[in-house]
Design an enzyme around this catalytic site. Structure first.
Site, short mmCIF file in Angstrom:
data_model
loop_
_atom_site.label_atom_id
_atom_site.label_comp_id
_atom_site.label_asym_id
_atom_site.label_seq_id
_atom_site.Cartn_x
_atom_site.Cartn_y
_atom_site.Cartn_z
N ASP A 15 33.45 30.86 6.26
CA ASP A 15 32.20 31.53 5.90
C ASP A 15 31.62 30.84 4.67
OD1 ASP A 15 30.17 33.23 5.07
OD2 ASP A 15 31.32 35.07 5.40
N HIS A 16 30.46 30.19 4.83
CA HIS A 16 29.89 29.42 3.73
C HIS A 16 29.39 30.30 2.60
CE1 HIS A 16 28.93 25.62 2.09
NE2 HIS A 16 28.58 25.02 3.22
N ARG A 17 29.28 31.61 2.80
CA ARG A 17 28.92 32.52 1.72
C ARG A 17 30.08 32.71 0.75
NH1 ARG A 17 27.34 37.66 5.18
NH2 ARG A 17 29.45 37.10 5.93
#
Length: 427
Positions: A397-399
């Site tokens: 998850d790039h967040r």
């Protein structure tokens, strides 16, 4: 004072469960920890236990209805709180008119007939709604009834294992799995009106397939995925596994997936951001490392969860995984089996795959996809040699994390699997 019984978190992938049957009726006494209802979701049937003792005063949902964690499902209290319709006031027969003395010479009046006894009021049964009648005395839960309709199955052919012989979902599934030819009547599809006869009629997706569709659609729509792949040389790990398994009994045998899960957990100690969830614009890092494993079951995939995987000896991880996988494939998974994972491993090594990138299971931040370990020609110090190589791919998850952190995580995972002695040294 009456207390509400909420729906507990049973670890359902779909987020809610469908009431299959009430095991206790209104007016029944219940003890703490006593099962009062069965809920079903996907391929799992789980019991809800009473958190308090008392008298079951009311069912707040009925079979066939769904409830999510925390939703009220019943009320429990004291016997005097049990609501019942007020008894009708006794009716008095009107007083007979005064009888006049007969006149001289008049015939004697006949005595009025005795009044008919009042019909006894039919007693109302307790509020039990465990099943629906389907004819010929057959009882089935709403889920079993729906499955029978989907498969054109005559429920008179199915043996019920529920209370009073009612047919549960598992009974239908077992019957379908073991059915003799002719037990399931297939309906021939009607030719399409546009004349395109190459099409086949669609079939309704199973509840498990629908749950997977919802969760995976949610994941891809809301989580910005990115992927990194690394190659791991597995010769030493496979040799150590073979030696370990030769020295220990069958219930302690370790699989390649057990080793990957253990290595993934140990590597997470150094990269806690990957053992986290993105919730309401904040990153919640989990205190425990609980690695889930994707398990292929009839009609889809479920997960089972290894608790404190980084601290548990690998033999314990292997034994617990084996037991949970057996329960999952038999439809007998428990809430502890399927809930609480903080990181996932999805291993397709047994399916002859070269590369595999999995979809993140919300609300986790990452999942590790594992392909088949196969003999491969590699170059070492200028020489071509044959090594057993396995590709692993992290979906993240790039967040929550970035490429550099995930690349370092895979480097640590690779070190643990290529020098695997630490995987077998205690926790």
């Amino acid at each position: 004072m009456a207390e509400i019984i909420p729906m507990p978190d049973l670890g359902f992938e779909a987020g809610e469960g469908e009431l299959s049957v009430w095991l206790k009726g209104v007016g029944d006494a219940v003890a703490v920890g006593e099962p009062i209802a069965e809920f079903e979701s996907d391929k799992v049937t789980l019991e809800v236990e009473a958190p308090v003792a008392g008298i079951l005063l009311e069912h707040l949902i009925q079979p066939g209805e769904s409830a999510g964690a925390g939703a009220p499902i019943a009320r429990v209290g004291e016997p005097h709180e049990l609501s019942s319709p007020p008894a009708p006031a006794p009716t008095q027969a009107p007083a007979p008119p005064p009888v006049k003395p007969p006149e001289a010479g008049a015939p004697e009046a006949e005595a009025p007939p005795d009044p008919l006894p009042a019909a006894p009021q039919e007693s109302r049964p307790l509020d039990r709604v465990p099943a629906e009648p389907v004819g010929n005395g057959v009882l089935a839960t709403p889920i079993a009834l729906r499955m029978a309709r989907e498969h054109n199955l005559d429920l008179r052919r199915v043996a019920g294992s529920g209370p009073g012989g009612r047919i549960l979902r598992g009974d239908v599934e077992n019957h379908l799995a073991e059915a003799r030819p002719g037990a399931i009547e297939e309906v021939a599809p009607r030719p399409p009106e546009d004349g395109n006869r190459s099409r086949t009629a669609g079939t309704e997706a199973s509840s498990l397939r629908r749950a997977i569709a919802r969760r995976m659609s949610l994941s891809k729509q809301t989580i910005p995925h990115f992927y990194i792949t690394s190659s791991v040389t597995m010769d030493d790990a496979l040799a150590l596994r073979k030696q370990f398994n030769s020295e220990f009994p069958p219930d302690m045998q370790v699989t390649v997936n057990d080793m990957v899960m253990k290595a993934a957990a140990l590597a997470l100690r150094d990269f806690p951001n990957l053992n986290a969830s993105y919730v309401d614009d904040r990153i919640d890092v989990h205190a425990e490392i609980n690695v889930g494993a994707a398990v292929a079951v009839d009609g889809g995939v479920m997960r089972v969860v290894s608790r404190q995987t980084d601290r548990s000896p690998i033999a314990d991880v292997a034994r617990e995984n084996r037991a949970m996988i057996e329960r999952a494939r038999a439809g007998r998974a428990t809430p502890e089996d399927v809930s609480g994972s903080t990181f996932m491993v999805s291993n397709l090594g047994g399916y002859d795959t070269d590369h595999f990138a999995a979809i993140i299971s919300p609300p986790q931040a990452a999942i590790l996809g594992v392909a088949t370990a196969r003999e491969t020609a590699v170059v070492e110090e200028g020489q071509v040699v044959v090594r057993t190589v396995m590709q692993v791919t992290i979906s993240a998850d790039h967040r929550v994390t970035d490429g550099a952190e995930c690349a370092l995580y895979l480097k640590r995972l690779k070190e643990l699997l290529e020098a695997p002695i630490r995987l077998f040294l205690g926790g």
